[in-house]
Motif scaffolding. Structure first.
Motif, PDB file in Angstrom:
ATOM      1  N   ASP A  69      -2.244   0.839  -4.729  1.00 31.03           N
ATOM      2  CA  ASP A  69      -3.453   0.757  -3.905  1.00 31.03           C
ATOM      3  C   ASP A  69      -3.890  -0.699  -3.784  1.00 31.03           C
ATOM      4  OD1 ASP A  69      -3.703   3.465  -3.366  1.00 31.03           O
ATOM      5  OD2 ASP A  69      -4.797   3.847  -5.226  1.00 31.03           O
TER       6      ASP A  69
ATOM      7  N   ALA B 247       6.305   5.263   4.577  1.00 32.93           N
ATOM      8  CA  ALA B 247       5.377   5.570   3.491  1.00 32.93           C
ATOM      9  C   ALA B 247       6.140   5.746   2.192  1.00 32.93           C
ATOM     10  CB  ALA B 247       4.589   6.829   3.824  1.00 32.93           C
ATOM     11  N   HIS B 248       5.601   5.188   1.132  1.00 30.96           N
ATOM     12  CA  HIS B 248       6.303   5.148  -0.148  1.00 30.96           C
ATOM     13  C   HIS B 248       5.345   5.553  -1.252  1.00 30.96           C
ATOM     14  CE1 HIS B 248       9.084   3.755  -3.225  1.00 30.96           C
ATOM     15  NE2 HIS B 248       9.955   3.408  -2.295  1.00 30.96           N
ATOM     16  N   LYS B 249       5.837   6.307  -2.229  1.00 33.92           N
ATOM     17  CA  LYS B 249       5.018   6.674  -3.375  1.00 33.92           C
ATOM     18  C   LYS B 249       4.755   5.459  -4.250  1.00 33.92           C
ATOM     19  CE  LYS B 249       4.695  11.066  -2.455  1.00 33.92           C
ATOM     20  NZ  LYS B 249       3.382  11.625  -2.034  1.00 33.92           N
TER      21      LYS B 249
ATOM     22  N   GLN C 265       0.827  -1.195   0.000  1.00 33.18           N
ATOM     23  CA  GLN C 265       0.000   0.000   0.000  1.00 33.18           C
ATOM     24  C   GLN C 265       0.867   1.254   0.000  1.00 33.18           C
ATOM     25  OE1 GLN C 265      -3.242   0.456  -0.428  1.00 33.18           O
ATOM     26  NE2 GLN C 265      -2.872   2.669  -0.335  1.00 33.18           N
ATOM     27  N   ARG C 266       0.522   2.194  -0.862  1.00 33.24           N
ATOM     28  CA  ARG C 266       1.274   3.437  -1.024  1.00 33.24           C
ATOM     29  C   ARG C 266       0.907   4.457   0.053  1.00 33.24           C
ATOM     30  NH1 ARG C 266      -1.758   7.697  -3.751  1.00 33.24           N
ATOM     31  NH2 ARG C 266      -3.865   6.933  -4.159  1.00 33.24           N
ATOM     32  N   ASP C 267       1.759   5.454   0.206  1.00 36.99           N
ATOM     33  CA  ASP C 267       1.497   6.674   0.979  1.00 36.99           C
ATOM     34  C   ASP C 267       1.105   6.434   2.434  1.00 36.99           C
ATOM     35  OD1 ASP C 267       2.043   8.072  -1.333  1.00 36.99           O
ATOM     36  OD2 ASP C 267      -0.062   8.317  -1.899  1.00 36.99           O
ATOM     37  N   THR C 268       1.495   5.310   2.994  1.00 38.68           N
ATOM     38  CA  THR C 268       1.282   5.031   4.411  1.00 38.68           C
ATOM     39  C   THR C 268       2.276   3.969   4.833  1.00 38.68           C
ATOM     40  OG1 THR C 268      -0.398   4.494   6.068  1.00 38.68           O
ATOM     41  CG2 THR C 268      -0.392   3.169   4.065  1.00 38.68           C
ATOM     42  N   GLU C 269       2.458   3.814   6.126  1.00 38.40           N
ATOM     43  CA  GLU C 269       3.336   2.747   6.594  1.00 38.40           C
ATOM     44  C   GLU C 269       2.739   1.391   6.225  1.00 38.40           C
ATOM     45  OE1 GLU C 269       5.516   4.639  10.510  1.00 38.40           O
ATOM     46  OE2 GLU C 269       3.624   3.551  10.779  1.00 38.40           O
TER      47      GLU C 269
ATOM     48  N   TYR D  32     -10.174   8.492  -3.162  1.00 39.54           N
ATOM     49  CA  TYR D  32      -9.287   9.459  -3.824  1.00 39.54           C
ATOM     50  C   TYR D  32      -9.676  10.902  -3.514  1.00 39.54           C
ATOM     51  CZ  TYR D  32      -7.590   5.452  -6.490  1.00 39.54           C
ATOM     52  OH  TYR D  32      -7.041   4.243  -6.852  1.00 39.54           O
TER      53      TYR D  32
END
Length: 634
Positions: free
Chosen positions: A92, A69-71, A27-31, A516
């Motif tokens: 996602d 968190a990673h793009k 999952q992107r944008d979170t730990e 989104y």
């Protein structure tokens, strides 16, 4: 002592859950969690995209790290000590659950959607959680047997249809890799997906569990199937004294009792098919079946949903008289051979029709089960005891640490005959999943039941309409949920409609707003209130855009009733955000219903964006079954 201990130290290895493997999507944008097991105290190093994380297993052997968190992007390599996972994407991740419409195999859709076999998208992935039903036991890991699949031509046939179309739609619109974690089981009831501690908060279910446990011992002695004992599947079995029946058809309409029913048909096979591989098409059968050709089991299905298409191995068929035998487990109200489907043996040069006269005999009387809780267990064995929470324990709880974007739920067919319970059960399910995934605001997308079964020329009450109502109420009351209204995408004679592509588009529209955070209109008109003015009822809707008639013309499928509770079709006219409903047959109206039927596919109230209004009623009257319709949801 040092020498004796050395090998165990050398052999010590970390273990990862089955779902953390090559080709997965984080999952992107979170730990994002990475977890597993090891010897107590063992040190664990996790490396990902140039960063590393240290931890060690606790006294129980459990360990976990949280990746920063990673793009969105990839592919990447993930290392856990000596384990190397390759082709990892960041995007996602959605948890998809429910029953058979959630796990419809994509192979069934290739004729309708020819783009599937040539799919070439490696940036969307899917993992199907194997069936593991363990009531009373929380499993720490899922069963082995599957892997992450991408949507390239060589791998796409492993996908589930709705997961595929949602992933393709989302990736096309966002460019973000998509991971579909599918944890579903055909024929499953919602109770199986709710943890027991939540279920037992409902007094009626707590009583049912107590009753089921008390009755379980009495139900252990299985009833004998005379057909299995007597070899009724064998080619040379003498069935001359059996009764005859025309197939396809429903047992209830043919005067045949429920239970385990055996059917046999002798057919002539041409020389061109002798000894050669062929396929047998047995349409759809309700509930479960075993199909034999000349005494050889060629296929079986444990529940009513899928179309039956089985391979007949080379060497089974011979020229002249051949026997097809079917062992049908028939418990449902609509048990039997479903009409308007294909029943034949197909070879490369000839076909043999299987419709017409069959012989039949009852092999076993029906087994009484506790409604709502009997279901498939680990290994496929049926059990007439409390099975609530079994699928949650085996297929949701083990993946609770996997970081996700949200959930998509497509279920309700099995619960339709008990729709009055569904609102509470679905509310409990959402709360429990948000709890176990530690996501208080988890986006939760609900697929409303599509249209199905016969249409009627007069208003009727409907189990399916009441189930849709429960789904709608949950979407209105529970925050951060959305409802995909799709009563125009079903098929009257197939509980598994093929148009999963348009349903995926509706779901993605919901996700655009809910997940989104785009400013889009994502839902159709929703019933808000009513008031009576003389011989008319004014219905007010919540709608983010203007009300419209889909395709133009007059509004359809509005019904109105007086105090006698007898509904008639009504005239309905849009005025602003209201619809004015009336009928010259009802001078003093008290209630309105819209799209209130099993199959309301001609209901046509939409908004400017073409999104359907959800079915609704203004009354709270108890179910009134119509003697003219069979209860297909029993």
């Amino acid at each position: 002592m040092v020498l004796l201990m050395a090998p165990s130290a050398i052999d010590a290895k970390v273990r990862l859950p089955k779902v953390i493997s090559d080709c997965m999507v984080l999952q992107r944008d979170t730990e994002a969690n990475v977890w597993g097991w090891a010897d107590p105290g063992e040190k664990v190093t996790v490396r990902f995209d140039g960063q590393h994380y240290f931890t060690q297993a606790d006294a129980n052997g459990d360990w976990m790290v949280k990746l920063a968190a990673h793009k969105a992007g990839g592919p990447y390599v993930l290392e856990v000590n000596e384990i190397i996972l390759r082709d990892v994407l960041v995007g996602d991740v959605w948890l998809l659950s429910g029953q058979s419409n959630q796990e419809t195999p994509i192979e069934r859709l290739v004729d309708r959607f020819p783009e599937i076999p040539v799919s070439n998208n490696h940036m969307v992935r899917m993992y199907k959680v194997p069936t593991q039903n363990t009531p009373g036991v929380l499993d720490e890991d899922i069963l082995a047997g599957d892997r992450w699949h991408s949507a390239v031509a060589s791998d796409v046939m492993n996908w589930k249809a709705l997961a595929y179309f949602y992933a393709m739609e989302a990736y096309e619109k966002t460019g973000i890799p998509q991971g579909m974690l599918v944890s579903s089981l055909g024929g499953s009831a919602i109770e199986s997906w709710v943890p027991e501690e939540y279920l037992l908060q409902i007094p009626a279910i707590a009583r049912q569990k107590a009753d089921a446990d008390a009755q379980f011992a009495a139900q252990q002695e299985a009833q004998q199937d005379n057909g299995q004992v007597g070899g009724w599947q064998k080619e040379n079995f003498d069935d001359s004294d059996w009764a005859t029946v025309q197939q396809p058809g429903y047992l209830e309409r043919q005067g045949i009792s429920k239970g385990v029913i055996w059917f046999r048909k002798t057919v002539d096979v041409p020389e061109s098919m002798s000894g050669r591989h062929a396929k047998i098409y047995m349409g759809r059968m309700v509930d479960g079946d075993e199909v034999y050709v000349n005494g050889v089991l060629v296929g079986s299905t444990s529940y009513f949903g899928p179309p039956r298409k089985y391979d007949i191995p080379a060497g089974v068929l011979h020229a002249g008289k051949n026997v097809v035998a079917v062992r049908l487990t028939a418990n449902a109200g609509d048990a039997g051979f479903v009409p308007d489907k294909t029943y034949k043996i197909a070879g490369d040069e000839a076909e043999v029709d299987l419709t017409g006269t069959w012989k039949y005999k009852v092999g076993r009387a029906p087994v009484q089960r506790n409604a709502g809780f009997a279901g498939p267990q680990r290994g496929g064995a049926a059990r007439s005891s409390f099975t609530g929470a079994g699928l949650y324990n085996g297929m949701i709880y083990p993946v609770r640490n996997y970081t996700i974007a949200g959930a998509q739920w497509y279920q309700g067919e099995t619960n339709a005959s008990r729709a009055s319970e569904y609102e509470v059960l679905l509310t409990k399910l959402i709360a429990s999943w948000r709890d176990v995934f530690k996501m208080p605001d988890m986006p939760f997308l609900i697929c409303q039941l599509p249209n199905y079964m016969d249409k009627y020329d007069h208003p009727t009450d409907s189990d399916w309409a009441r189930l849709r109502e429960a789904q709608f109420k949950v979407s209105q009351k529970v925050p951060n949920t959305a409802l995909a209204v799709c009563y125009n995408l079903g098929e009257y004679n197939d509980i598994h409609p093929l148009n999963k592509k348009d349903l995926a588009k509706i779901l993605f529209t919901d996700a655009r707003k809910l997940y989104y955070k785009e400013k889009v209109v994502a839902s159709g008109p929703a019933y808000e209130s009513m008031r009576v003015e003389g011989d008319k009822i004014i219905i007010t809707f919540r709608s983010e855009s203007a009300l419209k008639v889909n395709g133009g013309g007059a509004l359809k499928h509005f019904a109105i009733a007086g105090a006698d509770r007898k509904f008639v079709w009504a005239d309905a006219v849009i005025k602003g955000n209201t619809v004015i409903v009336s009928s010259p047959q009802v001078k003093n109206p008290v209630a309105v219903r819209y799209a209130w039927a099993d199959n309301p596919d001609d209901a046509n109230l939409v908004n400017k964006e073409g999104l359907l209004a959800s079915p609704f009623r203004t009354d709270d009257w108890e179910f009134e079954p119509n003697s003219e319709r069979m209860n297909f949801t029993t």
